[in-house]
Design an enzyme around this catalytic site. Structure first.
Site, PDB file in Angstrom:
ATOM      1  N   GLY A 255       0.760  -1.205   0.038  1.00 60.63           N
ATOM      2  CA  GLY A 255      -0.058  -0.026   0.002  1.00 60.63           C
ATOM      3  C   GLY A 255       0.788   1.323  -0.077  1.00 60.63           C
ATOM      4  CD  GLU A 297       1.447  -9.353   1.411  1.00 61.65           C
ATOM      5  OE1 GLU A 297       1.359 -10.475   1.820  1.00 61.65           O
ATOM      6  OE2 GLU A 297       0.514  -8.729   1.386  1.00 61.65           O
ATOM      7  N   GLY A 299       3.259  -3.664  -3.958  1.00 60.58           N
ATOM      8  CA  GLY A 299       3.259  -3.938  -5.405  1.00 60.58           C
ATOM      9  C   GLY A 299       3.637  -2.689  -6.258  1.00 60.58           C
ATOM     10  NE  ARG A 300      -0.578   1.979  -5.900  1.00 56.10           N
ATOM     11  CZ  ARG A 300      -1.788   2.041  -6.122  1.00 56.10           C
ATOM     12  NH1 ARG A 300      -1.968   2.396  -7.339  1.00 56.10           N
ATOM     13  NH2 ARG A 300      -2.619   1.141  -5.667  1.00 56.10           N
ATOM     14  NE  ARG A 336      -4.509   2.704 -10.461  1.00 57.81           N
ATOM     15  CZ  ARG A 336      -4.234   4.012  -9.897  1.00 57.81           C
ATOM     16  NH1 ARG A 336      -3.829   5.176 -10.768  1.00 57.81           N
ATOM     17  NH2 ARG A 336      -4.379   4.014  -8.637  1.00 57.81           N
ATOM     18  CE1 TYR A 340      -9.619   1.556  -7.529  1.00 56.49           C
ATOM     19  CE2 TYR A 340      -7.941   1.938  -9.138  1.00 56.49           C
ATOM     20  CZ  TYR A 340      -8.770   0.849  -8.586  1.00 56.49           C
ATOM     21  OH  TYR A 340      -8.551  -0.146  -8.675  1.00 56.49           O
ATOM     22  CB  CYS A 367     -18.392   2.808 -27.273  1.00 58.44           C
ATOM     23  SG  CYS A 367     -18.483   3.462 -29.099  1.00 58.44           S
ATOM     24  CD  GLU A 368     -17.826   2.480 -21.043  1.00 57.74           C
ATOM     25  OE1 GLU A 368     -18.506   3.298 -20.187  1.00 57.74           O
ATOM     26  OE2 GLU A 368     -17.947   1.336 -21.276  1.00 57.74           O
ATOM     27  CE1 TYR A 397      -2.788  -3.749  -8.142  1.00 63.13           C
ATOM     28  CE2 TYR A 397      -1.332  -1.649  -7.452  1.00 63.13           C
ATOM     29  CZ  TYR A 397      -1.709  -2.956  -7.265  1.00 63.13           C
ATOM     30  OH  TYR A 397      -1.504  -3.435  -6.303  1.00 63.13           O
TER      31      TYR A 397
HETATM   32  C1  LIG Z   1      -2.954  -8.286   0.548  1.00 63.17           C
HETATM   33  C2  LIG Z   1      -2.333  -7.294  -0.449  1.00 63.17           C
HETATM   34  N1  LIG Z   1      -1.094  -7.025  -0.319  1.00 63.17           N
HETATM   35  C3  LIG Z   1      -0.533  -6.118  -1.112  1.00 63.17           C
HETATM   36  C4  LIG Z   1      -0.942  -5.379  -1.884  1.00 63.17           C
HETATM   37  C5  LIG Z   1      -0.198  -4.422  -2.803  1.00 63.17           C
HETATM   38  O1  LIG Z   1      -0.736  -3.148  -2.583  1.00 63.17           O
HETATM   39  P1  LIG Z   1       0.119  -2.105  -3.302  1.00 63.17           P
HETATM   40  O2  LIG Z   1       0.282  -2.361  -4.671  1.00 63.17           O
HETATM   41  O3  LIG Z   1      -0.699  -0.809  -3.117  1.00 63.17           O
HETATM   42  O4  LIG Z   1       1.552  -1.982  -2.679  1.00 63.17           O
HETATM   43  C6  LIG Z   1      -2.456  -5.527  -2.022  1.00 63.17           C
HETATM   44  C7  LIG Z   1      -3.150  -4.720  -2.866  1.00 63.17           C
HETATM   45  O5  LIG Z   1      -3.855  -3.600  -2.562  1.00 63.17           O
HETATM   46  C8  LIG Z   1      -3.344  -6.483  -1.100  1.00 63.17           C
HETATM   47  O6  LIG Z   1      -4.309  -6.797  -1.326  1.00 63.17           O
HETATM   48  N1  LIG Z   2      -6.009  -1.681  -8.565  1.00 62.88           N
HETATM   49  C1  LIG Z   2      -6.035  -0.785  -7.603  1.00 62.88           C
HETATM   50  C2  LIG Z   2      -5.382  -1.044  -6.155  1.00 62.88           C
HETATM   51  C3  LIG Z   2      -6.059  -2.279  -5.595  1.00 62.88           C
HETATM   52  C4  LIG Z   2      -4.846  -2.923  -4.914  1.00 62.88           C
HETATM   53  C5  LIG Z   2      -5.193  -4.467  -4.767  1.00 62.88           C
HETATM   54  N2  LIG Z   2      -5.932  -4.612  -3.628  1.00 62.88           N
HETATM   55  C6  LIG Z   2      -5.316   0.644  -8.125  1.00 62.88           C
HETATM   56  O1  LIG Z   2      -4.768   0.513  -9.359  1.00 62.88           O
HETATM   57  O2  LIG Z   2      -4.821   1.488  -7.508  1.00 62.88           O
END
Ligand SMILES: Cc1ncc(COP(=O)(O)O)c(C=O)c1O
Ligand SMILES: N[C@@H](CCCC[NH3+])C(=O)O
Length: 438
Positions: A255, A297, A299-300, A336, A340, A367-368, A397
């Protein structure tokens, strides 16, 4: 300083500079208006691979992986941000663990030879076949996220429990997952989490290694993670008293926010490193518990800034309520903004312009009416069909959330490393789409 080192620095001082907190590490304007990514001109990528296209800078991903690995914690890359076979291989090479949340992500990790013991399986609704696949693959940990799942996990298996600590981390409602009224996790306050722990401990073939929480996405405040540590250690102390079980692990999820635009707030990783382990030690000492190993964890935070999306302008409408600059991609490669209200920067590349910059809406080809990529773009007033545009910070994402809306095939992912470009994912063609029809 050599000339080669000096040039990108100069580039950053020019108007319209590419903010290094938003763009990939080695990304700079070139005379003539092109932008070079790790030495590769974006115009060449657009010519060779077509548009729209996702471009990924591998050095930026590696750099981010190493910054996180320098923390005193296990780093499990959240595959949902972006995964393909080559990405899974890179994550393995960088020594990270992997958080997967579907059979598809697990299959990709396995196809890349990702070590199963470093994989965690997530999901609030894991079907039986997914749990079976995880067991057959020898996945290291399953993160329990619902009461009924406890009876369905094939043993023997190491598990964590995902708890909802009721912390509002002040993010968009659609990505706030630490609060009570949402679908993820087992709540601490209602006793759901305590009941899940009791039932897991009653199964001798499940080994409960610790707690997990994920407070949400795009969090810029370390305070939320500090509070999560307090609540989770407090709960661990209750478990120790009631069941005599000590947890060796604590997973704080991901997150960490990234900066999509220069004005956005990111996540202060140095503040996290200075604060969270210290609070963890303090809280554990207070409750007389051993200090568990932290897992994060992200991701982004590992991939977003490494990615760019290239588009070609197809049509420009002036004279109405706003100027609309329509490109050859849109909602299908970036949902996105629609989901969001996400905001992005966008730049013209491939030519220079002396025209004044004006506000325009960069819209997609779908078409949106809601297919708006950047509602408030600042672009040269002479932007015209055939021009090339680039949107930064699209490594997370975007590909993973792309759709085939209007039967438009998904763009390729072109990875750039050491001055070379290589497709990691090829473009989805009309034939690919047709090949699945009866
Ligand atoms: C369980 C879990 N871990 C990690 C992440 C990675 O989140 P982020 O990409 O915002 O770091 C997510 C997605 O929100 C998640 O659901
Ligand atoms: N997909 C979302 C975040 C969700 C992450 C997974 N729980 C984004 O683009 O910001």
């Amino acid at each position: 300083m050599t000339l080669a080192e000096l040039l990108p620095t100069l580039g950053r001082c020019l108007p319209g500079r590419l903010d290094p907190g938003v763009w990939p590490d080695d990304c700079a304007r070139r005379p003539g208006g092109d932008i070079a990514l790790s030495g590769v001109p974006l115009t060449r990528l657009a010519r060779d691979h077509g548009t729209p296209a996702y471009v990924l800078d591998v050095a930026t991903i590696r750099g981010r992986c190493r910054e996180y690995r320098a923390l005193d914690a296990e780093i499990a890359y959240a595959a949902k941000a972006f995964l393909c076979r080559r990405m899974a291989a890179l994550v393995a090479e960088e020594g990270l663990s992997l958080d997967v949340c579907s059979a598809g992500e697990l299959a990709t990790a396995r196809a890349a030879g990702f070590p199963a013991e470093r994989i965690l399986l997530h999901g609030n609704a894991k079907p039986d076949h997914e749990l079976r696949l995880a067991a057959d693959a020898g996945v290291g940990r399953v993160v329990v996220d619902s009461p009924d799942e406890i009876d369905r996990i094939p043993g023997p298996q190491d598990v964590l429990v995902r708890v909802t600590p009721d912390i509002d981390a002040h993010t968009h409602r659609a990505v706030a997952t630490g609060i009570e009224d949402q679908k993820f996790g087992l709540s601490l306050t209602s006793g759901q989490a305590a009941e899940a722990v009791r039932r897991i401990l009653a199964r001798p073939d499940l080994r409960l290694l610790g707690l997990h929480c994920h407070l949400g996405s795009q969090l810029s405040d370390v305070a939320a993670h500090v509070e999560a540590v307090r609540r989770l250690v407090g709960f661990s102390a209750d478990v120790a008293v009631r069941h005599g079980v000590l947890f060796p692990q604590l997973n704080l999820g991901g997150g960490h926010a990234v900066r999509y635009r220069a004005r956005d707030a990111g996540y202060d990783l140095a503040a996290f490193a200075a604060r969270v382990p210290e609070v963890l030690r303090f809280e554990c000492r207070k409750h007389g518990l051993p200090v568990p190993r932290l897992t994060l964890e992200p991701g982004r935070a590992l991939v977003a800034r490494a990615g760019l999306t290239l588009y070609r302008v197809v049509a420009v409408k002036r004279g109405g309520a706003r100027t609309f600059v329509a490109v050859d991609g849109g909602f299908s490669d970036n949902p996105r903004p629609a989901l969001y209200d996400a905001r992005y920067d966008v730049r013209l590349f491939g030519r220079t312009s002396t025209a004044p910059e004006r506000r325009a809406a960069v819209v997609g080809r779908h078409c949106e009416a809601g297919d708006v990529l950047v509602p408030d773009a600042l672009l040269p007033d002479d932007v015209r069909p055939g021009d090339l545009l680039v949107v930064p910070c699209t490594g997370a994402y975007h590909h993973s959330m792309a759709s085939t809306c209007n039967r438009v095939g998904r763009p390729p992912v072109i990875a750039v490393e050491d001055g070379r470009a290589e497709p990691w994912v090829r473009r989805e063609t009309d034939q690919d789409l047709l090949s699945r029809d009866a």
